[in-house]
Design a protein around this motif. Sequence first.
Motif, mmCIF file in Angstrom:
data_model
loop_
_atom_site.group_PDB
_atom_site.id
_atom_site.type_symbol
_atom_site.label_atom_id
_atom_site.label_comp_id
_atom_site.label_asym_id
_atom_site.label_seq_id
_atom_site.Cartn_x
_atom_site.Cartn_y
_atom_site.Cartn_z
ATOM 1 N N PRO A 3 0.901 -0.651 -0.104
ATOM 2 C CA PRO A 3 -0.192 0.180 0.162
ATOM 3 C C PRO A 3 1.035 1.196 0.029
ATOM 4 O O PRO A 3 2.123 1.383 1.098
ATOM 5 C CB PRO A 3 -0.986 0.115 1.199
ATOM 6 C CG PRO A 3 -0.730 -2.003 1.637
ATOM 7 C CD PRO A 3 0.226 -1.992 1.161
ATOM 8 N N PRO A 4 0.566 2.144 -0.956
ATOM 9 C CA PRO A 4 1.434 3.363 -1.329
ATOM 10 C C PRO A 4 1.435 4.091 0.004
ATOM 11 O O PRO A 4 2.972 4.420 0.439
ATOM 12 C CB PRO A 4 0.873 3.831 -2.113
ATOM 13 C CG PRO A 4 0.117 3.307 -3.284
ATOM 14 C CD PRO A 4 -0.385 2.449 -1.954
ATOM 15 N N VAL A 5 0.340 4.023 0.742
ATOM 16 C CA VAL A 5 0.639 4.799 2.521
ATOM 17 C C VAL A 5 1.008 4.545 3.177
ATOM 18 O O VAL A 5 3.045 5.033 3.891
ATOM 19 C CB VAL A 5 -0.762 5.585 2.697
ATOM 20 C CG1 VAL A 5 -0.594 6.111 4.358
ATOM 21 C CG2 VAL A 5 -1.476 6.471 1.915
ATOM 22 N N LEU A 6 1.565 2.929 3.765
ATOM 23 C CA LEU A 6 1.865 2.213 4.521
ATOM 24 C C LEU A 6 3.123 2.105 3.871
ATOM 25 O O LEU A 6 4.239 2.286 5.159
ATOM 26 C CB LEU A 6 1.482 1.086 4.477
ATOM 27 C CG LEU A 6 -0.071 1.415 5.660
ATOM 28 C CD1 LEU A 6 -0.011 -0.553 5.547
ATOM 29 C CD2 LEU A 6 -0.053 1.593 6.876
ATOM 30 N N ASP A 7 3.854 1.952 2.726
ATOM 31 C CA ASP A 7 5.904 1.661 2.302
ATOM 32 C C ASP A 7 6.003 3.219 2.544
ATOM 33 O O ASP A 7 7.461 3.040 3.064
ATOM 34 C CB ASP A 7 5.240 1.939 0.538
ATOM 35 C CG ASP A 7 6.548 1.153 -0.229
ATOM 36 O OD1 ASP A 7 7.497 1.203 0.916
ATOM 37 O OD2 ASP A 7 6.823 1.625 -0.985
ATOM 38 N N LYS A 8 5.698 4.179 2.066
ATOM 39 C CA LYS A 8 6.196 5.809 2.685
ATOM 40 C C LYS A 8 6.095 5.941 4.402
ATOM 41 O O LYS A 8 7.167 6.352 4.439
ATOM 42 C CB LYS A 8 5.516 6.756 2.831
ATOM 43 C CG LYS A 8 4.829 6.763 1.048
ATOM 44 C CD LYS A 8 4.276 8.240 0.816
ATOM 45 C CE LYS A 8 4.275 8.378 -1.116
ATOM 46 N NZ LYS A 8 3.197 9.396 -1.048
ATOM 47 N N LEU A 9 5.336 5.350 4.838
ATOM 48 C CA LEU A 9 5.161 4.844 6.250
ATOM 49 C C LEU A 9 6.192 3.858 7.045
ATOM 50 O O LEU A 9 6.729 3.674 8.114
ATOM 51 C CB LEU A 9 3.994 5.511 7.311
ATOM 52 C CG LEU A 9 3.837 6.005 6.779
ATOM 53 C CD1 LEU A 9 2.318 6.242 7.612
ATOM 54 C CD2 LEU A 9 3.912 7.670 7.488
ATOM 55 N N SER A 10 7.028 3.509 6.313
ATOM 56 C CA SER A 10 7.898 2.153 6.417
ATOM 57 C C SER A 10 7.177 1.196 7.321
ATOM 58 O O SER A 10 7.843 0.847 7.988
ATOM 59 C CB SER A 10 8.875 2.642 7.152
ATOM 60 O OG SER A 10 9.939 2.789 6.682
ATOM 61 N N GLN A 11 5.742 0.933 7.486
ATOM 62 C CA GLN A 11 4.865 0.150 7.318
ATOM 63 C C GLN A 11 4.400 -1.171 6.823
ATOM 64 O O GLN A 11 3.447 -1.754 6.896
ATOM 65 C CB GLN A 11 4.092 1.043 8.418
ATOM 66 C CG GLN A 11 4.427 2.181 9.802
ATOM 67 C CD GLN A 11 3.166 2.623 9.952
ATOM 68 O OE1 GLN A 11 3.426 3.820 10.399
ATOM 69 N NE2 GLN A 11 1.591 2.036 9.725
ATOM 70 N N VAL A 12 5.353 -1.781 6.292
ATOM 71 C CA VAL A 12 5.380 -2.925 4.761
ATOM 72 C C VAL A 12 6.126 -4.567 5.603
ATOM 73 O O VAL A 12 7.179 -4.209 6.064
ATOM 74 C CB VAL A 12 5.617 -2.049 3.795
ATOM 75 C CG1 VAL A 12 5.200 -3.467 2.720
ATOM 76 C CG2 VAL A 12 4.364 -1.052 3.265
ATOM 77 N N ALA A 13 6.043 -5.176 5.462
ATOM 78 C CA ALA A 13 6.375 -5.650 5.538
ATOM 79 C C ALA A 13 6.610 -7.510 5.013
ATOM 80 O O ALA A 13 5.183 -7.429 3.442
ATOM 81 C CB ALA A 13 6.295 -7.227 6.744
ATOM 82 N N ALA A 14 7.272 -8.197 4.052
ATOM 83 C CA ALA A 14 6.952 -9.120 3.601
ATOM 84 C C ALA A 14 6.687 -10.547 3.687
ATOM 85 O O ALA A 14 6.765 -10.656 4.863
ATOM 86 C CB ALA A 14 8.505 -9.509 2.724
#
Length: 712
Positions: A138-149
């Motif tokens: 999700p672009p928003v979460l990616d910018k917030l570094s709230q993403v995992a594989a």
Amino acid sequence: MWQTVKQQIQQWGTVLLIAPSIAGLVILGSNAGLFRMLEWASQDQLFRLRPKESVDERIVLVTIDEPDIKYVKQWPMSDRVMAQLIRNIKAQQPRAIGIDIYRDLVVEPGHDELVEVFNSTPNVIGIEKIAGNPIAAPPVLDKLSQVAANDVLLDGDSKIRRGIILLGKPDGTRKQGFGVKLALMYLAQDGIKLEPINPDKKIYGLGKAKFFPLSSNDGEYSKAEMGGYQILLNYRGGEESFLTISMTDVLDNRIPPNLMSDRIVLLGAKAPSLNDNHLTPYNSTLLTPTELIPGIAIHANISSQILSAANEGRPMLRASVKSLNWLWIVFWSGYSATLGAMYVRRRWVTGVGTLIAGVIIITSSYIAFLFGWLIPIFTPLFTVISAAVVSITTTLWNNLKQSYRELEKQHKLLQEAHRQLEKTNTSYSRFVPFEYLNFLQKDTILDVYLGNHVSKEMAVMFSDIRSFTTLSETMTPKENFDFVNAYLKRVSPEIRNQNGFIVKFLGDGIMAVFPDGTDEAVAAGIAKQIRVEEYNHRRIAKGYLPIKVGIGIHVGQMMVGMVGETFRMQGDAFSDNVNLTARLEGLTKFYGVSLLISEQALEQLSNPSQYQIRFLDRAIVKGKNEPIAVYEILEGEPEQVRELKLTTQSEFELAIEYYRTQEFEKAKACFNQVLAVNPNDKTALLYVDRINQLMVQGVPQNWDGVWRFTQK
């Protein structure tokens, strides 16, 4: 003394050859991946055998099943529904929220609401797929570094046994695994953080836990499978091992009080239509089908494994290195090969020792698993069985060869042809062929003892060469020796080809039994006649006289077994039926026929009409008091002889009928008609001589046509 030492060297030398050979082959096969599926399947059973673990109440699963999809009326669910889900979960103040749903695209209505929720929820973690066909975060979460594989690693049998700690992206950045990031977020609130222990070897500490990366030197894995930082999954269980609630209940705010407070909450699909259910070690049973485990349950297991290891010291699970596995295989190969070498002398030691090996391998693997180690199960068991089988087989073969060598030494004492022939046949009778072993229900020659026997109804055959004494007088002793062996070499296999076996050789003669009945005996007799005819062509071409054989076949109850004394045994058969068969074979020379069978044998044929059969006589053989009907089988005769006998068969049968009714003139006239066509019909000549004798001497009182033979 030297012989004993030599045997010991040979025995243990065989062990030293077998042990490394079997171990080397198993290791090569293991490195080539031949056993990896079976090894994985064996280790999977440990998860099922382990005592069921308690529910991990630190993790809550919000599951999306088929009814939930119907409830929201579209899939993917709208951004508004997603925003409402997160708000309702967030209201219970969990430590971390994991959204195991791809959200790389906008799904109106409600996208602005979802963006606002993402921006205002620092503990929500989204997902992206990195390997294979990547799916963006999700672009928003990616910018917030709230993403995992959320990538999962499939083994060769499509089961998930490994988890991802870190996974590299094409741009050079790295992403933590989904379950890992959620666990670290949870532990951070307890002040537990990841700390390097040995950065060069990528060993890290986390509370009471230590992370060791899985490598191609561990277990059944290869270098090509080692992307990213991987660990083995020490599963707690399936969906039932965590607190669960449906998405519909969350949307309707039917969440039990404090269900999600201070916990990790994972939202994800378990609906079959969404295709996010996977095979795991729990799907290894062969007896009953098991359900696949949803992807969120697998990520929950990774989080649970890390939390339990960091806080409680629960084993992380590691695979033993390949070099130790190889030593384990080498040890069991040597152990089992040694047991196999003892098989002849101490069979029970081999059996019990092999069983103990299996128990030790399985038990040690289970105990090691409970302490967090996966060690091989299948390959050492396979090694034990393989080494034992090869060692036992080699030991038995060496013993059998030694027995044969001892018997062969006796042959060297033969000095002259006739003695050589007699002793050769005697030596043959000492051998116990495999057919004999099977008949006596023995595994090897070592199991045969004096008195072993089987009693049943079966067909018996006697055969020998006609006028052998006269023939042998024209040959040197060496020629005698070679001739008989050449003859036996040609005809003996036909007995084995029909499931019979030779009980003993009688000089130029053979005694054989057929446990399956008369059909096989008659087929073998015909085949022997054909082999003799072929042999005669070779003899005539070399300037030798052709030979003739006589074969007698009867059927009845008899006992076949081992007779003699402790140090000298041979096979033999006993019963009145055996003696009668020998007399029948002797009658062939009087009737001038090759293959003669008794009335009882004829009745046992499954399809007598397939043979050309000629009734010969009712006679009382020497030493008996009861008459027996005898018949000639014509199939094995040379074609010219067979055609002549078939051409005259009607006159021959009529002549016998006149003979039995004492119409001797008519009988004699019919037999003379037979002889006019076939002068070599010795049976017809025999009847003419009898008739002349009866006409001169008179017919005995109460004569019934039965002829009593006074000679063998």
